[in-house]
Write an enzyme that holds these catalytic residues in place. Structure first.
Site: not given
Length: 499
Positions: A40, A140, A162, A376, A391, A394-396, A414-415
Site C-alpha cells: 500500500h 487508503d 491498492t 524488483q 505470490h 497486486w504491485n508484483s 487476501a486479494d
C-alpha cells in the site's frame, strides 16, 4: 488559472469541460494516507510523486513503524522532500507495539488496530498539526473511518484501493455470496465449486479463487466482515483511484462503475511514473522496508538471455521449512537458473528452524542465487529473467505485466487468490498453482512456462505489456485519467477554499 475537467462519455470518448477558476496562489494541498503495509505504501508513494511533479503539495501520512523502516533502508526523504517542493512526511501510530511482526497471519492485526485507534488522531492532526490546511484527502480505500473524519471537517476525500479491480469487485460482492449460501466453503472437496454471485465472474471464479479470508469456517469471521464492510463503504467517497488500466480489467471496471461511477484508472503506476518523470525514475530508487542487495544484478548480468526464474513471495508471505524445501527441490530439478528472494523474517519456526539450511545455500550456488531483498522492477526488466514465481500481490502482478514476464502464481492471502486466477484463466499470462506446494508440480509448471508453452506465454505477456505502456503514454486511458484526477483535485480544493 485555467483547468480542464475530463468527463467520461464512454470508454473511447471523452468530453471536456473547461472551467475558469479563481485559485489561491498556493497549490492544492493533499493528504495521502495509506494503510501501514508495504504494498500500500509503495503504490501510494508513486501516486504522491506523480501529483507532486504536477505542482500539488503533498503530505504523506505514514505509520511510525513503517516510516522508521523506510528511512533506515532507503533514501525516501531526500528523494521526496528535497526534490519535490512542498512534499512532507508526517507519522501516526498504527496502535501496535514496535516489535509486533506484522507479517503472515498477524498482518490483519494492523487493519483492526488502525480502525480502532486512528480516527481521533487523524482528526486532531488535520485540525492542528498539518499546515497549510488540507484541501483534499486521498485515503487508503480500506479505511472508512477516514471518510467520517473528512465529512466532519468538510474536506473532499478520494479513495485509493491498492488492489486490482478484480479483487475489489470480489470483496464488494461477498455479501451476495454469503446470502446465496455459497459461503462457508465445506472442506477441500468443495474448493473447485463455481461461485455464481460475483457478477461478471460466474464462468471462472471458484471457491479457491475467493479472497483467502473467505476460507473461514464462519461467514461472520471478523476479518472477512472487516474487508467486506470496508469495501462496501467505497461509494461514499468522492471518487475511486485504481492502480490498473482499462485494457487489463475493462469488463470488471464496468461492473464497479455501476456502484461507483467516478473511477480514476491511472495504472500501472510504476510505468506511469517512468513515462511522466523519466529523468527522476531510474529503476534503482527503492521504497523498501528491507535493505536491497544489488549483488543480484551483477549475478544476473552473468546469466544467458531468458534463462532465469525470479522467485519472490513479497513482503508478508511466510513459508514453512517444508514448503521452502519443496520449492527448492522443484527449482533444482527443473535444471533452470533461479534468483530467489528470501526475506530474513519469511521462514516459520523457532530455535534455528527459521533459518535457510546451510546445505541448501551451498547446493544452490551451482545455478541459483539467494538474497534477502532485491530491486524488483530492475530485476523483472533484466534481459536474463524469463519468468516470475510470485505470490501475486497486486504491485508484483502489475510490475511483471509491465515487464512482459510470464508468471507462475502461488498466492498467499487476501486479494492474491483472485489475482492469480485472472493471470491464469482470464489474461493468459501465466499459470495458477494455488494451494499446491509439491516439488514435482513446481518442476512441471516451470518447464511448461519456460519450454513447452514458452512462445505462447511470451506472446500474450508481450501484448499485455504493450497495452500497459500505451495506457500511460500521452493520449492513453491512464494518462487521461491522471490528468482528470489532477484537475478534479484542483476543483475540489477551490470549492473547499471558497467555503
Amino acid at each position: 488559472m485555467n483547468y480542464k475537467l475530463h468527463r467520461k462519455g464512454n470508454q473511447n470518448q471523452t468530453e471536456k469541460l473547461t472551467f475558469d477558476i479563481e485559485m489561491e496562489k498556493d497549490p492544492p494541498h493533499v493528504l495521502i494516507f495509506p494503510i501501514p503495509a508495504l504494498g500500500h505504501v509503495n503504490s501510494m508513494l508513486k501516486l504522491a510523486e506523480l501529483l507532486s511533479v504536477d505542482g500539488i503539495k503533498v503530505t504523506f501520512l505514514n505509520s511510525e513503524y513503517n516510516h522508521d523502516r523506510l528511512v533506515r533502508h532507503t533514501d525516501v526523504c531526500s528523494r521526496y522532500t528535497q526534490r519535490l517542493p512542498g512534499f512532507q512526511f508526517k507519522t501516526i501510530t498504527d496502535g501496535l507495539p514496535m516489535d509486533h511482526p506484522r507479517t503472515g497471519d498477524r498482518s490483519a492485526d494492523v487493519l483492526h488496530s488502525v480502525k480502532s485507534v486512528t480516527p481521533p488522531l487523524l482528526k486532531e492532526m488535520l485540525l492542528n498539526e498539518i499546515k497549510p490546511p488540507v484541501k483534499c484527502i486521498i485515503s487508503d480505500g480500506i479505511m472508512s473511518s477516514a471518510i467520517d473524519v473528512a465529512r466532519d471537517l468538510g474536506i473532499p476525500i478520494i479513495y485509493f484501493r491498492t488492489i486490482g479491480a478484480c479483487a475489489l469487485w470480489a470483496y464488494y460482492s461477498l455479501g451476495e455470496v454469503i446470502d446465496a449460501g455459497e459461503l462457508p466453503i465445506k472442506g477441500t472437496e468443495d474448493m473447485d465449486r463455481q461461485i455464481k454471485n460475483v457478477p461478471g465472474m460466474e464462468t471462472y471464479l471458484r471457491c479457491r479463487d475467493l479472497p483467502s479470508f473467505c476460507r473461514a469456517d464462519d461467514p461472520m469471521d471478523k476479518t472477512l466482515q472487516l474487508f467486506m464492510s470496508e469495501t462496501r463503504s467505497t461509494p461514499r467517497a468522492d471518487g475511486l483511484i485504481l492502480n490498473t488500466f482499462e485494457d487489463l480489467e475493462g469488463p470488471i471496471l464496468s461492473q464497479i462503475r455501476s456502484i461507483c461511477p467516478n473511477i480514476y484508472t491511472i495504472g500501472p503506476l510504476n510505468a506511469h511514473l517512468k513515462a511522466r518523470v523519466p529523468e527522476n525514475t531510474s529503476l534503482k530508487p527503492s521504497n523498501s522496508f528491507w535493505e536491497v542487495d544489488r549483488s543480484c544484478i551483477s549475478w544476473l548480468n552473468e546469466q544467458p538471455l531468458q534463462s532465469v526464474i525470479y522467485v519472490s513471495f513479497g513482503s508478508i508471505t511466510m513459508l514453512s521449512r517444508e514448503q521452502l524445501l519443496e520449492f527448492w527441490h522443484g527449482l533444482m530439478n527443473s535444471n533452470k537458473r533461479f534468483l530467489w528472494v528470501i526475506r530474513p523474517d519469511s521462514i516459520l519456526g523457532k530455535d534455528g528452524e527459521n533459518q535457510i539450511p546451510e546445505e541448501l545455500v551451498e547446493a544452490t550456488k551451482e545455478r541459483g542465487y539467494m538474497v534477502g531483498w532485491v530491486p524488483q522492477e530492475e530485476v523483472l526488466a533484466h534481459e536474463a529473467v524469463a519468468m516470475f514465481l510470485t505470490h501475486n500481490g497486486w504491485n508484483s502482478t502489475l510490475e511483471s505485466t509491465v515487464a512482459g514476464v510470464p508468471m507462475l502464481c502461488w498466492p498467499y492471502f487476501a486479494d492474491q487468490q483472485v489475482n492469480s486466477r485472472f493471470v491464469g484463466e482470464v489474461w493468459k499470462i501465466g499459470i495458477d498453482m494455488k494451494d499446491v506446494c509439491d516439488r514435482k508440480v513446481v518442476e512441471k509448471m516451470v518447464n511448461e512456462l519456460m519450454m513447452e508453452r514458452k512462445d505462447e506465454f511470451k506472446k500474450s505477456s508481450s501484448e499485455m505489456a504493450d497495452s500497459a505502456r500505451k495506457s500511460v503514454n500521452e493520449g492513453g486511458s491512464s494518462y487521461c485519467n491522471l490528468d482528470r484526477l489532477i484537475n478534479d483535485i484542483s476543483l475540489m480544493s477551490s470549492r473547499a477554499h471558497s467555503c
